[in-house]
Design an enzyme around this catalytic site. Structure first.
Site, PDB file in Angstrom:
ATOM      1  N   GLU A 124       0.832  -1.213   0.000  1.00  0.00           N
ATOM      2  CA  GLU A 124       0.000   0.000   0.000  1.00  0.00           C
ATOM      3  C   GLU A 124       0.869   1.267   0.000  1.00  0.00           C
ATOM      4  OE1 GLU A 124      -3.636   0.271   0.059  1.00  0.00           O
ATOM      5  OE2 GLU A 124      -2.863   2.212  -0.547  1.00  0.00           O
ATOM      6  N   GLY A 129       2.202   7.171  -0.598  1.00  0.00           N
ATOM      7  CA  GLY A 129       2.637   7.243   0.806  1.00  0.00           C
ATOM      8  C   GLY A 129       1.517   6.879   1.761  1.00  0.00           C
ATOM      9  N   ILE A 131      -1.572   7.800   1.703  1.00  0.00           N
ATOM     10  CA  ILE A 131      -2.937   7.805   1.136  1.00  0.00           C
ATOM     11  C   ILE A 131      -3.367   6.370   0.846  1.00  0.00           C
ATOM     12  CG2 ILE A 131      -4.394   8.616  -0.768  1.00  0.00           C
ATOM     13  CD1 ILE A 131      -2.251  10.712  -1.388  1.00  0.00           C
ATOM     14  N   GLY A 182      13.418  16.689   3.178  1.00  0.00           N
ATOM     15  CA  GLY A 182      13.420  15.222   3.225  1.00  0.00           C
ATOM     16  C   GLY A 182      12.405  14.540   2.324  1.00  0.00           C
ATOM     17  N   GLU A 185      14.032  11.690  -3.269  1.00  0.00           N
ATOM     18  CA  GLU A 185      14.704  10.394  -3.271  1.00  0.00           C
ATOM     19  C   GLU A 185      16.203  10.631  -3.064  1.00  0.00           C
ATOM     20  OE1 GLU A 185      13.125   7.211  -3.878  1.00  0.00           O
ATOM     21  OE2 GLU A 185      11.457   8.510  -3.397  1.00  0.00           O
ATOM     22  N   ASP A 196      10.096   8.109 -10.611  1.00  0.00           N
ATOM     23  CA  ASP A 196       9.359   7.707  -9.409  1.00  0.00           C
ATOM     24  C   ASP A 196       7.847   7.693  -9.712  1.00  0.00           C
ATOM     25  OD1 ASP A 196       9.251   7.349  -6.366  1.00  0.00           O
ATOM     26  OD2 ASP A 196       8.003   9.123  -6.653  1.00  0.00           O
ATOM     27  N   LYS A 200       4.980   4.463  -9.985  1.00  0.00           N
ATOM     28  CA  LYS A 200       3.701   4.462  -9.268  1.00  0.00           C
ATOM     29  C   LYS A 200       2.523   4.316 -10.220  1.00  0.00           C
ATOM     30  CE  LYS A 200       5.720   7.169  -5.501  1.00  0.00           C
ATOM     31  NZ  LYS A 200       6.041   8.542  -5.080  1.00  0.00           N
TER      32      LYS A 200
HETATM   33  N1  HSE Z   1      10.454  10.953  -3.469  1.00  0.00           N
HETATM   34  C1  HSE Z   1       9.113  10.527  -3.375  1.00  0.00           C
HETATM   35  C2  HSE Z   1       8.215  11.739  -3.524  1.00  0.00           C
HETATM   36  C3  HSE Z   1       8.902   9.867  -2.026  1.00  0.00           C
HETATM   37  O1  HSE Z   1       8.733  12.858  -3.537  1.00  0.00           O
HETATM   38  O2  HSE Z   1       7.021  11.595  -3.689  1.00  0.00           O
HETATM   39  C4  HSE Z   1       7.665   9.070  -1.917  1.00  0.00           C
HETATM   40  O3  HSE Z   1       7.586   8.054  -2.869  1.00  0.00           O
END
Ligand code: HSE
Length: 412
Positions: A124, A129, A131, A182, A185, A196, A200
């Site tokens: 999940e 994240g 959600i 933070g 990635e 990224d 997803k």
């Molecule tokens: N680097 C990713 C973002 C972290 O900024 O969404 C979560 O997958």
């Protein structure tokens, strides 16, 4: 008591430890048993951690421990996460993960191994994240034929674009700030170049179609070429620029899937998702649009989804959760050239009038945009919808001006 292990003690792993420790009572009440962290795998030393005695550098300490039933893989990256996950599933342990790169690359294979060994592989946290999106799509929306899933799937790029739109901040400064906070990635290229988000949307497409969609070969554009002028022209069109992962399930069975910056009308729900937040729109034939919104990155939001999967595995130690998709070779993916869209085009020129006339001749109906203090040597237009192949053919015939930007117009 159900014993679990956590592989990785970085941003997400430390969040998982923290929630399992601070929310003990809450989690006990969910399953009627204590969830006990027996081992934490990390190559680094954490002498000051209250769980210091449970750290190990040896994967075998987890693999061979028959009391450990569920393992959270929050290491990230493909190797050794892939090998570790496969071995754990083969030993009958359930694995949960936030590792979108691994799920997008080896999901079908790992799901098959889980199935063969009567174990669960849940992820999940890999999309959106904190959600909830995979479980709602797989369960609550299962009655729908889903036409399209589109989302802002990367918090770092959404943060950067928001700073450019709201504060007129330059790209590099906004990226630096995102890294300090933070969100980014380890290698920010995965964020800003769209990889990224591609992982997803591939996971969402795999879930919705029942066949693995591999990121390799999926059209993926990032936001590194977006300029403040593009932001201004978009604003003059009552729109904002967002990095969107989009998959349309076409009537001919093909998947029109890509990641690209898009010009999104301010009336769209997705236009109002700002900063590090993510938003995912699922278009079902029964429900119409359903939108999921929340924090797509960060320690505790992501760990919240990992812990929920741990709890789900604890509840299903003897049964399998039905989460599965078959392997494929991306045979259902529509060639990007056949994808249909209107586009925003920005050009530089030494002869504006002649250049606009040429673009009109080539593209037919266009809307010319204008911004205050527009340069004499620049102009921007929005075309009508056509295939990417047609757009590229026409752009190849433009002689009087130079293309600076080419951004899809969203219909969301
Ligand atoms: N680097 C990713 C973002 C972290 O900024 O969404 C979560 O997958």
């Amino acid at each position: 008591m159900i014993q679990v292990a956590i592989m990785g003690h970085g941003v997400v792993g430390s969040g998982v430890c923290s929630i399992l420790t601070t929310h003990k009572k809450k989690l006990y009440s969910a399953i009627g048993e204590e969830v006990y962290i027996k081992r934490i795998l990390d190559l680094r030393e954490f002498p000051d951690s209250p769980l210091a005695d449970r750290f190990t550098k040896e994967f075998n300490d987890i693999l061979t421990d028959v009391e450990i039933r569920v393992v959270a893989e929050v290491m990230g990256g493909i190797h050794p996460a892939y090998e570790f996950t496969a071995q754990l599933l083969k030993s009958g342990k359930s694995v949960v993960t936030s590792n979108k790169e691994l799920v997008a690359t080896h999901g079908a294979e790992l799901l098959a191994i889980a199935k063969e060994n009567n174990a669960n592989y849940l992820f999940e946290a890999s999309v959106g994240g904190g959600i909830p999106i995979l479980r709602p799509m797989n369960q609550c929306l299962v009655a729908n034929n889903v036409h399209e899933v589109a989302g802002i799937l990367n918090g770092t790029t959404n943060f950067i674009l928001t700073k450019m739109i709201d504060d007129g901040m330059e790209f590099d400064d906004a990226l630096k700030l995102a890294q300090e906070l933070g969100f980014a990635e380890r290698n920010p290229a995965a964020d800003v170049e769209g990889h990224d988000a591609c992982r997803k949307i591939c996971i969402l497409a795999s879930l919705a179609s029942g066949k693995h969609v591999y990121p390799k070969g999926i059209h993926t554009e990032g936001i590194t070429n977006i300029s403040l002028n593009d932001v201004k022209y978009a604003s003059s069109f009552n729109s904002v620029i967002k990095l969107i992962g989009d998959v349309k399930f076409l009537e001919n069975g093909k998947l029109d899937i890509f990641v690209a910056p898009m010009i999104v009308n301010r009336h769209s729900q997705l236009a109002n998702i700002d900063n590090e937040f993510n938003g995912i729109m699922v278009r079902g034939d029964c429900t119409d649009d359903v939108v999921f919104y929340g924090k797509g990155a960060g320690s505790l939001p992501t760990a919240s989804a990992v812990v929920a999967d741990i709890i789900d595995c604890c509840k299903h130690l003897k049964a399998r959760k039905y989460l599965f998709w078959a392997d494929s070779n991306n045979e259902n993916v529509l060639p990007y050239n056949e994808s249909v869209t209107a586009v925003y085009l920005r050009f530089s020129t030494n002869d504006k009038e002649a250049s606009i006339a040429e673009v009109k001749d080539l593209f037919g109906d266009i809307v010319q945009l204008s911004i205050t203090n527009e340069s004499e040597n620049e102009f921007a237009v929005v075309t009508k919808a056509m295939t990417i192949g047609e757009i590229n053919d026409k752009l190849n015939q433009v002689k009087k001006s130079k293309l600076l930007s080419n951004i899809r117009i969203a219909d969301l």
